[in-house]
Scaffold this motif. Structure first.
Motif, short mmCIF file in Angstrom:
data_model
loop_
_atom_site.label_atom_id
_atom_site.label_comp_id
_atom_site.label_asym_id
_atom_site.label_seq_id
_atom_site.Cartn_x
_atom_site.Cartn_y
_atom_site.Cartn_z
N ASP A 109 -10.48 -5.63 -23.66
CA ASP A 109 -9.12 -5.75 -24.18
C ASP A 109 -8.77 -7.19 -24.53
O ASP A 109 -7.62 -7.50 -24.81
CB ASP A 109 -8.10 -5.18 -23.18
CG ASP A 109 -8.15 -5.89 -21.84
OD1 ASP A 109 -8.95 -6.84 -21.68
OD2 ASP A 109 -7.41 -5.49 -20.93
N ARG A 166 -8.93 -9.81 -22.57
CA ARG A 166 -8.55 -10.67 -21.43
C ARG A 166 -9.80 -11.17 -20.71
O ARG A 166 -10.77 -10.45 -20.51
CB ARG A 166 -7.67 -9.92 -20.44
CG ARG A 166 -6.27 -9.73 -20.95
CD ARG A 166 -5.29 -9.52 -19.80
NE ARG A 166 -4.71 -10.75 -19.35
CZ ARG A 166 -4.16 -10.93 -18.14
NH1 ARG A 166 -4.17 -9.97 -17.27
NH2 ARG A 166 -3.62 -12.09 -17.82
N ARG A 178 -1.80 1.30 -22.89
CA ARG A 178 -1.60 0.94 -21.48
C ARG A 178 -2.46 -0.27 -21.11
O ARG A 178 -3.57 -0.44 -21.62
CB ARG A 178 -1.87 2.13 -20.57
CG ARG A 178 -3.26 2.67 -20.64
CD ARG A 178 -3.36 4.05 -20.04
NE ARG A 178 -3.31 4.02 -18.59
CZ ARG A 178 -3.26 5.12 -17.83
NH1 ARG A 178 -3.25 6.31 -18.39
NH2 ARG A 178 -3.22 5.01 -16.53
N HIS A 179 -1.95 -1.07 -20.18
CA HIS A 179 -2.60 -2.33 -19.85
C HIS A 179 -3.94 -2.13 -19.15
O HIS A 179 -4.81 -2.99 -19.21
CB HIS A 179 -1.67 -3.17 -18.98
CG HIS A 179 -0.38 -3.51 -19.68
ND1 HIS A 179 0.69 -2.64 -19.70
CD2 HIS A 179 0.00 -4.59 -20.39
CE1 HIS A 179 1.68 -3.18 -20.40
NE2 HIS A 179 1.30 -4.37 -20.83
N ASP A 180 -4.08 -1.01 -18.49
CA ASP A 180 -5.34 -0.74 -17.80
C ASP A 180 -6.27 0.12 -18.66
O ASP A 180 -7.30 0.59 -18.16
CB ASP A 180 -5.07 -0.06 -16.46
CG ASP A 180 -4.14 1.15 -16.59
OD1 ASP A 180 -3.30 1.16 -17.52
OD2 ASP A 180 -4.25 2.09 -15.79
N THR A 201 4.70 -15.13 -22.50
CA THR A 201 4.44 -13.83 -21.90
C THR A 201 4.90 -13.88 -20.45
O THR A 201 5.27 -14.94 -19.94
CB THR A 201 2.93 -13.51 -21.95
OG1 THR A 201 2.22 -14.51 -21.21
CG2 THR A 201 2.44 -13.52 -23.38
N ARG A 224 1.85 1.27 -15.05
CA ARG A 224 1.86 -0.17 -15.36
C ARG A 224 2.64 -0.38 -16.66
O ARG A 224 3.50 -1.26 -16.74
CB ARG A 224 0.43 -0.69 -15.55
CG ARG A 224 -0.36 -0.94 -14.27
CD ARG A 224 -1.73 -1.51 -14.65
NE ARG A 224 -2.59 -1.75 -13.49
CZ ARG A 224 -3.40 -0.87 -12.95
NH1 ARG A 224 -3.44 0.37 -13.42
NH2 ARG A 224 -4.17 -1.20 -11.92
N VAL A 225 2.35 0.46 -17.65
CA VAL A 225 3.02 0.23 -18.94
C VAL A 225 4.46 0.70 -18.92
O VAL A 225 5.34 0.05 -19.48
CB VAL A 225 2.20 0.83 -20.11
CG1 VAL A 225 2.20 2.34 -20.09
CG2 VAL A 225 2.70 0.31 -21.45
N GLU A 262 3.18 -5.63 -24.81
CA GLU A 262 1.88 -6.29 -24.73
C GLU A 262 2.01 -7.71 -24.18
O GLU A 262 1.01 -8.33 -23.83
CB GLU A 262 1.22 -6.35 -26.11
CG GLU A 262 0.82 -5.00 -26.68
CD GLU A 262 1.96 -4.27 -27.38
OE1 GLU A 262 3.12 -4.76 -27.33
OE2 GLU A 262 1.71 -3.21 -27.97
N TYR A 316 2.06 -8.72 -18.44
CA TYR A 316 0.79 -8.47 -17.76
C TYR A 316 1.08 -7.97 -16.35
O TYR A 316 1.37 -8.75 -15.45
CB TYR A 316 -0.07 -9.75 -17.73
CG TYR A 316 -0.50 -10.13 -19.12
CD1 TYR A 316 -1.58 -9.49 -19.71
CD2 TYR A 316 0.21 -11.05 -19.87
CE1 TYR A 316 -1.96 -9.77 -21.01
CE2 TYR A 316 -0.17 -11.36 -21.17
CZ TYR A 316 -1.25 -10.72 -21.73
OH TYR A 316 -1.62 -10.99 -23.02
#
Lengths: 762, 762
Positions: A233, A235, B26-28, B484, B498-499, B514, B517
């Motif tokens: 992603d 990161r 989604r962040h994960d 951010t 998470r999102v 986005e 974090y």
């Protein structure tokens, strides 16, 4: 403008503390002594690849070509990177490392050599393979064609007009303006106070001496290491041994040209840093290797790589001239400081200038500082960077003056000591400081008052200054139902700061240090926190903990005001018990209220993010007895006492530990440690067998005396304690050697050979 | 009384959102799809030992003796623990699991059997060895002498006066008071509204039916796992797959009799939970094995152990009686709910009672609930626990009434639908709810309006209710220099929270999802956060994120007020830009200010800890077309539409995902899933081959319709969305089967055999 600032006057009164000043067991103690603590080398994620670095065998060479094809073809090799894989650099961008800023182009060039290799050990390429052995083998298959150039390894050499130029684009910043010609001098600056010529003319005695000090290494036991995973992603996650996770985040992001928030740094436990675990070495290489392979990549340095490829502190050339009247008043002081920056600009000469004459109230001072590039590894910070070299020089001359004028060396220093109101050469005026108290403690110490009369022995003293640091820090505190608290911080814990920070929160809340559970977390999980350097953590993160605890306390009082149905201003928290000021019957312990939070409105979390002013400088003094073997020049340290103003010592054991550690490093620097450079410009003694650090067998017990002159700029009076203790030892030992062997040493280390040279020259 | 509470009226207006309602990745996501995400089984610390559990082969047996000597003597075995290693228990202590409380003595007995084994699979002893194979072998060397007793595996059986008693000390709590005689009935409670006898006397039609439902398992793909390290300083670290890290912390601490702060729980990624990843199983065993050995110990269940040793949801016996007038008004409803608790008290019968008649505004209601222990594993929570069984029964009878009275089934439900102001049987009055809107969306849906006329096919509908949950949550937010934010939370992310949490912070600050974090951290690193259950996370942790973002915003405005030298109340933040209300020229983006924080006073951190009221219950409705094979009784689901009131759907994709997931689990429960129990009281089908969960081949695409009736109790109108979708499917399918095959099914699962039984009986 930061969050609620502390009013300094409140705590400077003679408050009796409940927690501060006690000696609880550190929270990470069990992990450290049982080997459970997780260091960077212990981190082995699934799919891990191992990286190795190809290094220059030449101190100065143009790189004609790099052919990685044979290495890439080796079975088990997954990726190879060179400087060509780094982003192109715009000129003039500066990156803050935490202990000093660095030009981005230079930072990238130091990470992987571009066009030229500038020191033996300069990283040329990185390889990732399925195991470290294959990676090592692949390194040998990278074909680099070098065009070897002449090299320079000392500042005076590099400053000669015919010296080979390291960085073709470098222009001297001469007293603020840029010169035209290429040069190895990156900067020349001046601090000036009064009129030194007038000052020297008033002196009855003027002494001028020259000194040279060798490059020395911090000598942390744990080598640099990094594991990087550049995720799909975008990161990048870095696990590393560092003093400054947020500085690593910033430097990695800059070096790879990604936003800081794309980088997450997890600080693993750290096996020593002393300033050397700030700069960026292989993190971007591991990151690029991870990006190419899709796997996590770990690079762990060998000891030889640590010596040759990381940042030792500067060797230096220093000239000092001090004048005093017959009645012992210093009238003027002048110095010339030429510090080796290593291959890229950025020696600690600026800090040296801040410290060299600072113990003394001298009306006329002129300091010329030179930052000089040489073909050695880029200098890093090392415990009070620059100050030990400078004080070795200045305190040797002060001692010589005292002898010449017939003064007791402590009395001479006391007579001229800086105190509140003293104007320094940098223009700043001292607030409350503790030098006089430190010197008085030295004078009153049994060590000073016990005769030393064995043959070939001598006693010396010296003092030193370090300004300490502050900067940003963050802390959050949550309450557990059992009356304990969890404290989250971002300060890598090198010397026991988990507990020294926890104690400050405990003091505010009236709970025990053992009731605080501190966690040092990654950069995604805490507010910005500048690194563990400049002796700053107990000051700044302690302050953040103090503020976060205050924030927590306010909210708990508000909650209790709801429960008791009285005004919040009627409630006070005294030694862990909330009480109504009006109604003596109305009381609840912190623990009782903690147990009721979830049922009376929900959990409570306090936080603080600070950037505190009010950093307090610190002084230390050493008394040392030595014996010099007249046949060999070997110096034995017979007795050593370190006296230091800690401000308020939050956890005296760890203050003493810092004082002892600084003393021991200072002794090593004084007597044995040096980068011994061969004719080819490479280090000859790059192992801990040949680079001679003191062992317990070389050392007496280091006695310590903590002086407490609270810093008026901190809620609990904290000054930094981690660095100043390394400043006086080399000079104190030189002054002791003078009394034992009647020679004034003018170089570090004062190894047996150097001492015999001096004896013979006399 | 919690931190600054939101004023509900502000956001319920028709605000246009920038982030909420969009569908960011989604962040994960990258970690999940690439296999990088770290699950409990992936955690392999240095020195890891592997644990295995000996389980009872008997459904009910007295344990005469346990001899572990042969196991301990096996080379490679490091430790063995039995119930004797657990602390002794005081009676009457209750521990909150997150989804229901449990008596501490029972909790410990379930962890390791004490005196009696109460179900096949009941843990008897644990072994730690250097590898799992040796541990497995050692399990076989533990000699247990059992005295086998008669067993009971259903509630009606267990309630008989001659039934064998499981827990000699258990006394029925009969409408609030304790009865004298030993019994398998842990509790009998009642909800009563109006007068049911009077109500039934007003009815023209009264229908009364009995239903039985089988025990079913959540069927999460990832088995339970735990790694424990009991450190030398007394602190216990637990790494586990859990929905509730703080509940694990509390339960482990209670079970081992240590303070909560001595336990640190790191929630690993979770491969499904559905309520089943709350209770405590082998965590204390792993902890005790670690304490005995000094090493970390990992225990990972097999699928058979998951079925036999964890908590499925209750089988149940339900009797429902409903009366209505000829013009379609329900006048009274009564039910008898007997739910299997498994071996220890605590079935979800209480929740069943909250849900069974709740979709309808009925003036006269009487609900009798019974919590009954049987020789099966202790029941755990499973997605809207208890409600699916109850609604299967109630909605079958409602459907039968509608048919009998000649009403369209949706119109009949609309006519009686609960709405704002409806008084429920538990005495509570509904605030704004979305059942009418849900039923109208069903009525207007193409699925409902498309004829179904293939042979042996039928269409059914049903609705269901779930109250959702709230409780404590905490959040901290720090600003990065690139504009951010890092968000720290304590909510295990099962379904994309998470999102959904990050989006609520982003909405407040005017940044992108986005640009947030989120990190889910361990229990030492965040304020108390109740578990991921009751569909609560987007509600409560979203609220905490909302509050923390507000706290951050306030501080940033204060900072900017300093920079601009104007009043803070003159500044507003609109879509990511701070503006002076007075001076249109004065503007600074969030990103710009973020980049200036460290140089204008330091970093900024916002935090919130909340325990929000205002949870909003949710309704869902299913429309389903089935085809019943008249030869075999096999049911095929031809088409399925799930309609659900989400309040405000923060991230519609994950709302839809929850709706589809609930539908699929409901279909499995309806048609195939069951604990098939052998004569010995053990589960016969304890593998995923024999325990028949639906696969993609069994299912049509599940269509979804999100209804948005914002919850007035949440800043953004969030209701929980994770559970209610499992409530209507079994009833909807039963009602469809009735129309396809003309049989009213009275049990779950409605397997081919059950359907053929019903057909033949007719």
């Amino acid at each position: 403008m930061s969050t609620a600032q502390y009013e300094p006057n409140v705590v400077l009164s003679n408050v009796e503390y409940d927690v501060i000043g006690t000696r609880p067991i550190r929270h990470d103690g069990a992990d450290k002594v049982t080997g459970r603590a997780q260091y960077g080398a212990d981190y082995n994620p699934t799919g891990l690849l191992h990286g190795k670095i190809l290094r220059s065998p030449h101190a100065h060479a143009r790189i004609s070509s790099i052919d990685t094809s044979r290495a890439r073809a080796l079975p088990g090799v997954r990726a190879v990177v060179t400087a060509a894989d780094l982003p192109e650099t715009e000129a003039g961008v500066s990156v803050d490392y935490g202990e000093g800023a660095m030009d981005l182009a230079h930072m990238r060039q130091n990470v992987l050599a571009q066009g030229k290799a500038l020191y033996v050990g300069h990283a040329i390429a990185g390889v990732a393979a399925i195991n470290p052995h294959i990676a090592e083998e692949a390194i040998g298959l990278i074909d680099v064609v070098y065009d070897v150039l002449p090299h320079v390894i000392s500042a005076p050499e590099a400053m000669r007009s015919d010296a080979p130029i390291l960085l073709e684009g470098l222009r001297t910043q001469e007293l603020g303006r840029s010169l035209d010609a290429p040069s190895n001098v990156a900067e020349h600056f001046q601090h000036s106070l009064g009129d030194v010529d007038a000052g020297f003319s008033k002196a009855d005695v003027v002494i001028e001496r020259e000194f040279n000090t060798a490059t020395v290494h911090q000598g942390y036991i744990e080598p640099q290491n990094v594991t990087a995973l550049w995720n799909n992603d975008g990161r990048l996650h870095i696990w590393t041994s560092t003093q400054g996770p947020f500085e690593v985040r910033g430097a990695v992001a800059a070096s790879l040209d990604v936003p800081v928030s794309q980088v997450r740094v997890t600080p693993m436990e750290i096996g020593g840093g002393f300033g050397g675990k700030f700069p960026l070495y292989h993190d971007p290489v591991a990151a690029l290797l991870s990006k190419k392979t899709g796997n996590p990549v770990k690079i762990v340095m060998s000891r030889k790589e640590v010596f040759e490829g990381t940042g030792p502190t500067s060797g230096s050339y220093i000239k000092v001239k001090i004048g005093a009247t017959n009645d012992g008043v210093i009238t003027a002081a002048q110095c010339y400081l030429a510090y080796e920056a290593g291959a890229f600009p950025g020696s600690p000469v600026g800090a040296a200038a801040q410290c060299i004459f600072t113990p003394y109230d001298i009306p006329n001072v002129l300091i010329d500082g030179y930052d000089v590039v040489v073909n050695k590894p880029k200098a890093g910070a090392y415990r009070a960077p620059g100050a030990s070299n400078a004080s070795f020089a200045a305190e040797s001359v002060v001692d010589e003056l005292a002898v010449k004028l017939g003064f007791d060396p402590i009395e001479f220093r006391l007579k001229n000591a800086s105190k509140e109101g003293t104007r320094r050469a940098n223009g700043l005026v001292f607030p409350r400081i503790g030098l006089v108290e430190t010197l008085e403690a030295m004078r009153n110490h049994p060590h000073w008052n016990t005769p030393l009369d064995s043959p070939n022995s001598g006693r010396g003293v010296a003092v030193g200054f370090w300004m300490n640091g502050g900067s940003e820090s963050s802390c959050t505190i949550a309450v557990n139902g059992d009356g304990t608290i969890n404290l989250v911080e971002g300060s890598a814990d090198i010397g026991g700061t988990r507990v020294s920070v926890a104690m400050q929160a405990a003091e505010v809340l009236g709970i025990r240090a053992e009731d605080v559970y501190p966690s040092v977390v990654d950069t995604d999980s805490v507010g910005y926190t500048s690194g563990t350097g400049g002796s700053s953590v107990t000051f700044k993160t302690g302050w953040a903990a103090f503020e976060a605890a205050q924030h927590l306390k306010e909210q708990m009082i508000d909650r209790l005001a709801d429960i008791w149905d009285i005004g919040a201003d009627e409630i006070e928290l005294v030694q862990g018990v909330f009480r109504s000021r009006a109604d003596k019957e109305l009381a609840m312990t912190f623990k009782e209220l903690a147990g009721q939070l979830n049922s009376t409105g929900g959990p409570i979390v306090g936080r603080a993010a600070v950037s505190p002013q009010g950093v307090g400088g610190a002084f230390a003094g050493s008394i040392v007895d030595v014996k010099v073997d007249p046949e060999t020049g070997k110096v034995d340290v017979l007795r050593f006492t370190m006296v230091q103003d800690a401000g308020k010592a939050i956890h005296p054991s760890y203050v003493e530990g810092q004082m002892q550690g600084g003393a021991v490093q200072g002794i090593g620097w004084a007597l044995n440690e040096e980068y011994y450079m061969g004719d080819d410009g490479g280090m000859v003694n790059s192992s801990l067998l040949d680079y001679r650090m003191p062992t317990s067998l070389d050392l007496p017990m280091i006695d310590t005396v903590i002086v407490e002159v609270p810093n008026p700029g901190h809620p609990f009076g904290v000054r930094g304690v981690g660095e100043v203790s390394i400043v006086p030892p080399p000079a104190a030992i030189a002054n002791a050697i003078y009394r034992a062997a009647r020679v004034r040493m003018d170089r570090l280390p004062m190894s047996p050979g150097a001492i015999m040279d001096a004896v013979w020259n006399k």
